[in-house]
Design a protein around this motif. Structure first.
Motif, PDB file in Angstrom:
ATOM      1  N   LEU A 207      39.236 105.040  20.127  1.00 47.19           N
ATOM      2  CA  LEU A 207      39.133 104.944  21.581  1.00 47.19           C
ATOM      3  C   LEU A 207      38.523 106.189  22.215  1.00 47.19           C
ATOM      4  CD1 LEU A 207      39.892 103.154  24.047  1.00 47.19           C
ATOM      5  CD2 LEU A 207      42.056 104.399  24.154  1.00 47.19           C
ATOM      6  N   LEU A 208      38.926 107.378  21.726  1.00 46.08           N
ATOM      7  CA  LEU A 208      38.529 108.631  22.361  1.00 46.08           C
ATOM      8  C   LEU A 208      37.634 109.504  21.488  1.00 46.08           C
ATOM      9  CD1 LEU A 208      41.964 109.657  23.956  1.00 46.08           C
ATOM     10  CD2 LEU A 208      40.056 108.501  25.066  1.00 46.08           C
ATOM     11  N   GLU A 209      37.374 109.074  20.256  1.00 42.08           N
ATOM     12  CA  GLU A 209      36.595 109.871  19.309  1.00 42.08           C
ATOM     13  C   GLU A 209      37.190 111.273  19.170  1.00 42.08           C
ATOM     14  OE1 GLU A 209      32.510 109.865  20.393  1.00 42.08           O
ATOM     15  OE2 GLU A 209      32.391 107.699  20.626  1.00 42.08           O
ATOM     16  N   GLU A 210      38.502 111.341  19.118  1.00 36.29           N
ATOM     17  CA  GLU A 210      39.223 112.604  19.029  1.00 36.29           C
ATOM     18  C   GLU A 210      40.131 112.570  17.806  1.00 36.29           C
ATOM     19  OE1 GLU A 210      41.951 115.401  21.971  1.00 36.29           O
ATOM     20  OE2 GLU A 210      40.770 113.753  22.775  1.00 36.29           O
ATOM     21  N   CYS A 211      40.045 113.589  16.971  1.00 37.76           N
ATOM     22  CA  CYS A 211      40.834 113.643  15.746  1.00 37.76           C
ATOM     23  C   CYS A 211      42.186 114.302  16.033  1.00 37.76           C
ATOM     24  CB  CYS A 211      40.081 114.438  14.673  1.00 37.76           C
ATOM     25  SG  CYS A 211      40.823 114.269  13.034  1.00 37.76           S
ATOM     26  N   VAL A 212      43.232 113.515  15.982  1.00 32.45           N
ATOM     27  CA  VAL A 212      44.582 113.984  16.312  1.00 32.45           C
ATOM     28  C   VAL A 212      45.453 113.843  15.069  1.00 32.45           C
ATOM     29  CG1 VAL A 212      46.635 113.506  17.706  1.00 32.45           C
ATOM     30  CG2 VAL A 212      44.367 113.424  18.754  1.00 32.45           C
ATOM     31  N   ASP A 213      45.957 114.976  14.558  1.00 35.46           N
ATOM     32  CA  ASP A 213      46.733 114.907  13.320  1.00 35.46           C
ATOM     33  C   ASP A 213      48.080 115.624  13.419  1.00 35.46           C
ATOM     34  OD1 ASP A 213      45.915 117.508  13.452  1.00 35.46           O
ATOM     35  OD2 ASP A 213      45.135 117.614  11.390  1.00 35.46           O
ATOM     36  N   ASN A 214      48.546 115.913  14.652  1.00 37.02           N
ATOM     37  CA  ASN A 214      49.885 116.498  14.798  1.00 37.02           C
ATOM     38  C   ASN A 214      50.532 115.985  16.075  1.00 37.02           C
ATOM     39  OD1 ASN A 214      49.445 118.553  17.078  1.00 37.02           O
ATOM     40  ND2 ASN A 214      47.843 119.140  15.603  1.00 37.02           N
ATOM     41  N   ILE A 215      51.828 116.189  16.186  1.00 33.18           N
ATOM     42  CA  ILE A 215      52.615 115.603  17.270  1.00 33.18           C
ATOM     43  C   ILE A 215      52.236 116.183  18.628  1.00 33.18           C
ATOM     44  CG2 ILE A 215      54.497 117.272  17.004  1.00 33.18           C
ATOM     45  CD1 ILE A 215      54.784 113.526  17.965  1.00 33.18           C
ATOM     46  N   TRP A 216      51.838 117.484  18.680  1.00 35.70           N
ATOM     47  CA  TRP A 216      51.495 118.100  19.961  1.00 35.70           C
ATOM     48  C   TRP A 216      50.227 117.482  20.550  1.00 35.70           C
ATOM     49  CZ3 TRP A 216      55.353 120.689  21.841  1.00 35.70           C
ATOM     50  CH2 TRP A 216      56.229 121.374  20.989  1.00 35.70           C
ATOM     51  N   GLU A 217      49.221 117.318  19.715  1.00 35.41           N
ATOM     52  CA  GLU A 217      47.983 116.701  20.179  1.00 35.41           C
ATOM     53  C   GLU A 217      48.208 115.236  20.546  1.00 35.41           C
ATOM     54  OE1 GLU A 217      45.054 117.252  17.190  1.00 35.41           O
ATOM     55  OE2 GLU A 217      45.270 119.422  17.145  1.00 35.41           O
ATOM     56  N   TYR A 218      49.042 114.548  19.756  1.00 32.96           N
ATOM     57  CA  TYR A 218      49.329 113.136  20.028  1.00 32.96           C
ATOM     58  C   TYR A 218      49.992 112.981  21.391  1.00 32.96           C
ATOM     59  CZ  TYR A 218      50.971 108.355  19.256  1.00 32.96           C
ATOM     60  OH  TYR A 218      51.207 107.016  19.370  1.00 32.96           O
ATOM     61  N   CYS A 219      50.997 113.810  21.657  1.00 32.42           N
ATOM     62  CA  CYS A 219      51.689 113.762  22.956  1.00 32.42           C
ATOM     63  C   CYS A 219      50.730 114.090  24.095  1.00 32.42           C
ATOM     64  CB  CYS A 219      52.862 114.731  22.969  1.00 32.42           C
ATOM     65  SG  CYS A 219      54.238 114.245  21.913  1.00 32.42           S
ATOM     66  N   SER A 220      49.841 115.059  23.866  1.00 33.31           N
ATOM     67  CA  SER A 220      48.875 115.439  24.894  1.00 33.31           C
ATOM     68  C   SER A 220      47.954 114.270  25.241  1.00 33.31           C
ATOM     69  CB  SER A 220      48.046 116.631  24.416  1.00 33.31           C
ATOM     70  OG  SER A 220      47.051 116.954  25.350  1.00 33.31           O
ATOM     71  N   VAL A 221      47.471 113.552  24.222  1.00 34.11           N
ATOM     72  CA  VAL A 221      46.582 112.417  24.457  1.00 34.11           C
ATOM     73  C   VAL A 221      47.308 111.297  25.185  1.00 34.11           C
ATOM     74  CG1 VAL A 221      45.278 110.575  23.323  1.00 34.11           C
ATOM     75  CG2 VAL A 221      45.042 112.928  22.528  1.00 34.11           C
ATOM     76  N   VAL A 222      48.532 110.979  24.758  1.00 37.77           N
ATOM     77  CA  VAL A 222      49.312 109.898  25.386  1.00 37.77           C
ATOM     78  C   VAL A 222      49.603 110.232  26.846  1.00 37.77           C
ATOM     79  CG1 VAL A 222      51.520 108.681  25.368  1.00 37.77           C
ATOM     80  CG2 VAL A 222      50.304 109.078  23.224  1.00 37.77           C
ATOM     81  N   ILE A 223      50.026 111.473  27.099  1.00 41.26           N
ATOM     82  CA  ILE A 223      50.320 111.891  28.478  1.00 41.26           C
ATOM     83  C   ILE A 223      49.037 111.878  29.313  1.00 41.26           C
ATOM     84  CG2 ILE A 223      51.114 113.808  29.912  1.00 41.26           C
ATOM     85  CD1 ILE A 223      52.959 114.618  27.576  1.00 41.26           C
ATOM     86  N   GLY A 224      47.916 112.276  28.712  1.00 42.41           N
ATOM     87  CA  GLY A 224      46.638 112.231  29.417  1.00 42.41           C
ATOM     88  C   GLY A 224      46.229 110.817  29.785  1.00 42.41           C
ATOM     89  N   LEU A 225      46.484 109.851  28.899  1.00 43.21           N
ATOM     90  CA  LEU A 225      46.173 108.445  29.193  1.00 43.21           C
ATOM     91  C   LEU A 225      47.090 107.898  30.292  1.00 43.21           C
ATOM     92  CD1 LEU A 225      45.531 107.052  25.596  1.00 43.21           C
ATOM     93  CD2 LEU A 225      43.844 107.442  27.385  1.00 43.21           C
ATOM     94  N   ILE A 226      48.352 108.339  30.301  1.00 42.35           N
ATOM     95  CA  ILE A 226      49.268 107.954  31.382  1.00 42.35           C
ATOM     96  C   ILE A 226      48.746 108.487  32.714  1.00 42.35           C
ATOM     97  CG2 ILE A 226      51.596 108.309  32.328  1.00 42.35           C
ATOM     98  CD1 ILE A 226      52.621 108.339  29.429  1.00 42.35           C
ATOM     99  N   SER A 227      48.251 109.733  32.696  1.00 43.19           N
ATOM    100  CA  SER A 227      47.657 110.324  33.895  1.00 43.19           C
ATOM    101  C   SER A 227      46.475 109.500  34.385  1.00 43.19           C
ATOM    102  CB  SER A 227      47.213 111.758  33.588  1.00 43.19           C
ATOM    103  OG  SER A 227      46.478 112.298  34.651  1.00 43.19           O
ATOM    104  N   MET A 228      45.601 109.115  33.462  1.00 43.40           N
ATOM    105  CA  MET A 228      44.443 108.300  33.810  1.00 43.40           C
ATOM    106  C   MET A 228      44.872 106.958  34.401  1.00 43.40           C
ATOM    107  SD  MET A 228      41.402 106.905  31.319  1.00 43.40           S
ATOM    108  CE  MET A 228      40.928 108.528  30.762  1.00 43.40           C
ATOM    109  N   PHE A 229      45.895 106.345  33.815  1.00 46.15           N
ATOM    110  CA  PHE A 229      46.383 105.047  34.281  1.00 46.15           C
ATOM    111  C   PHE A 229      46.954 105.161  35.693  1.00 46.15           C
ATOM    112  CE2 PHE A 229      49.644 101.634  34.355  1.00 46.15           C
ATOM    113  CZ  PHE A 229      48.804 100.557  34.146  1.00 46.15           C
ATOM    114  N   CYS A 230      47.672 106.251  35.974  1.00 49.02           N
ATOM    115  CA  CYS A 230      48.232 106.467  37.321  1.00 49.02           C
ATOM    116  C   CYS A 230      47.120 106.596  38.351  1.00 49.02           C
ATOM    117  CB  CYS A 230      49.095 107.726  37.340  1.00 49.02           C
ATOM    118  SG  CYS A 230      50.656 107.589  36.448  1.00 49.02           S
ATOM    119  N   PHE A 231      46.061 107.324  38.013  1.00 48.25           N
ATOM    120  CA  PHE A 231      44.939 107.477  38.934  1.00 48.25           C
ATOM    121  C   PHE A 231      44.201 106.155  39.143  1.00 48.25           C
ATOM    122  CE2 PHE A 231      44.910 112.161  37.851  1.00 48.25           C
ATOM    123  CZ  PHE A 231      45.278 112.574  39.121  1.00 48.25           C
ATOM    124  N   LEU A 232      44.109 105.351  38.079  1.00 47.07           N
ATOM    125  CA  LEU A 232      43.444 104.051  38.202  1.00 47.07           C
ATOM    126  C   LEU A 232      44.150 103.147  39.206  1.00 47.07           C
ATOM    127  CD1 LEU A 232      42.527 103.207  34.484  1.00 47.07           C
ATOM    128  CD2 LEU A 232      40.931 103.510  36.360  1.00 47.07           C
TER     129      LEU A 232
END
Length: 312
Positions: free
Chosen positions: A38-63
Motif C-alpha cells: 500500500l505504501l511502498e514502505e518496509c516496516v520490520d519492527n513494532i515502532w514503525e508498524y505503530c507509526s504507520v497505523v497511527i498515520g493512517l488513522i490520522s489520514m482517515f480522520c482528515f478524510l
C-alpha cells in the motif's frame, strides 16, 4: 513529504530496511506485506508498524473531517452566516500547496489521491458558501443558480477524478531528471509543505473571530474540528512513535519534520480554543430560543385588539 493533513513515508526509517534485489531474495526483509504493497514502505519492527497505523488513522480522520460540515451547511442553509470565508480559503490554499509539494516530491499514489479528495471537499464547502450567500441575498428564487452549482460541482468532480492519474504518470518523468534539477525540485516541494503548514495554522483565526463576533457557533459542525484535532494529534504521535526505530540521527529527523509538527500542534491548540467557543456559546442558544418564544404571546393580543377596533 509529510504534511499536517496527510502522513508521508520517511526515508530515514525505510532506507535502512531495504535490501538490494537479488535472485531468490526478497526486496524487503521481514517487512509487513500490506504496508509494503500500500505504501511502498518496509516496516520490520513494532515502532514503525505503530507509526504507520497511527498515520493512517490520522489520514482517515482528515478524510472525514469536512463531510459533517457539508451536511450541516445543507441542513442549515445559512452557512454564510456561520462559516468564515477566510477559514475556507486558507484551508483550500493549504491543500493546494500540499498538492504541489506532493507532486514535486514524487509522493505515493495513495497520498496524491488523498490530497485531491481534500481539494474536492474544500471546493464543495466554498461552493456551498457562495451558493447560499447568493441565494439568501436574493429576494426571489433563481432556478438557474442551482443548475449552475450542480454543473460546477460535476465539472470539478470530473477534473479531480482524472487528475491523480495524470499526476502519477507525469511524476515518473521527474525521477529521470539530473541530480541538481531533482534536488531543486525537491526543495521547492518541501517549501510548499512549509507554506501549507502556515496556511493551515492561519485558517483558524478567521473562524475564531467569526464565532466571537456572532457570540455563537450555530451552523458550524463541531465534528469538523473534532476530527481535525484527532488527525493532527495522531499525526504528531505517528512522528514521535517512530523515533526509537531510527537508525540515523534523531535530531536530523526531527528538524526535517519540525515545520509539520509545529503546524499540526499549532492547529491542535487553536482547535481547543474553537472547542471552548462551542462550550461557551452553546449556553447562548437556549437563551435566544426562550426570548423568541416569550416575544410571541405579546403579538397576539395586539392583533386581537386591532381586529376588535376594526369591527367597531
Amino acid at each position: 513529504m509529510a504534511t499536517a493533513r496527510f502522513p508521508g513515508k520517511s526515508a530515514d526509517v525505510a532506507a535502512a530496511n531495504w535490501t538490494a534485489p537479488a535472485p531468490g531474495r526478497p526486496l524487503c526483509v521481514n517487512g509487513t506485506p500490506w504496508i509494503l504493497y500500500l505504501l511502498e514502505e518496509c516496516v520490520d519492527n513494532i515502532w514503525e508498524y505503530c507509526s504507520v497505523v497511527i498515520g493512517l488513522i490520522s489520514m482517515f480522520c482528515f478524510l472525514l473531517s469536512t463531510l459533517p460540515q457539508v451536511y450541516e451547511a445543507y441542513r442549515n442553509g445559512k452557512v454564510e452566516e456561520a462559516m468564515s470565508l477566510g477559514f475556507l480559503l486558507f484551508l483550500f490554499s493549504g491543500d493546494l500547496t500540499s498538492f504541489a509539494g506532493c507532486y514535486l516530491t514524487s509522493q505515493l499514489p495513495i497520498q496524491v489521491v488523498t490530497v485531491v479528495f481534500y481539494i474536492f471537499t474544500d471546493l464543495i464547502l466554498i461552493s456551498q458558501f457562495l451558493y447560499y450567500k447568493i441565494k439568501n441575498s436574493c429576494s426571489r428564487k433563481n432556478p438557474m443558480l442551482k443548475w449552475m452549482c450542480f454543473m460546477w460541482c460535476g465539472a470539478a468532480s470530473l477534473v479531480l477524478l482524472a487528475l491523480p492519474k495524470l499526476i502519477i504518470d507525469d511524476s515518473r518523468s521527474l525521477d529521470t531528471q539530473s541530480p541538481a534539477t531533482s534536488k531543486s525540485v525537491e526543495i521547492t516541494g518541501y517549501i510548499c509543505g512549509y507554506l501549507a503548514s502556515v496556511f493551515y495554522l492561519c485558517s483558524r483565526f478567521p473562524q475564531l473571530y467569526k464565532n466571537f463576533q456572532r457570540q455563537s457557533t450555530e451552523g458550524t459542525s463541531y465534528l469538523l474540528f473534532a476530527l481535525a484535532m484527532m488527525g493532527n494529534g495522531t499525526y504528531g504521535l505517528s512522528v514521535i512513535v517512530v523515533l526509537p526505530a531510527l537508525r540515523g540521527s534523531k535530531q536530523t529527523f526531527i528538524i526535517k519534520h519540525l515545520a509539520w509538527l509545529i503546524g499540526s500542534l499549532g492547529v491542535l491548540i487553536l482547535d481547543f480554543l474553537v472547542t471552548a467557543q462551542f462550550i461557551i456559546y452553546k449556553k447562548n442558544v437556549p437563551a435566544k430560543k426562550s426570548s423568541a418564544l416569550l416575544s410571541v404571546p405579546e403579538v397576539e393580543p395586539l392583533l386581537c385588539e386591532e381586529e376588535e377596533l376594526s369591527v367597531l
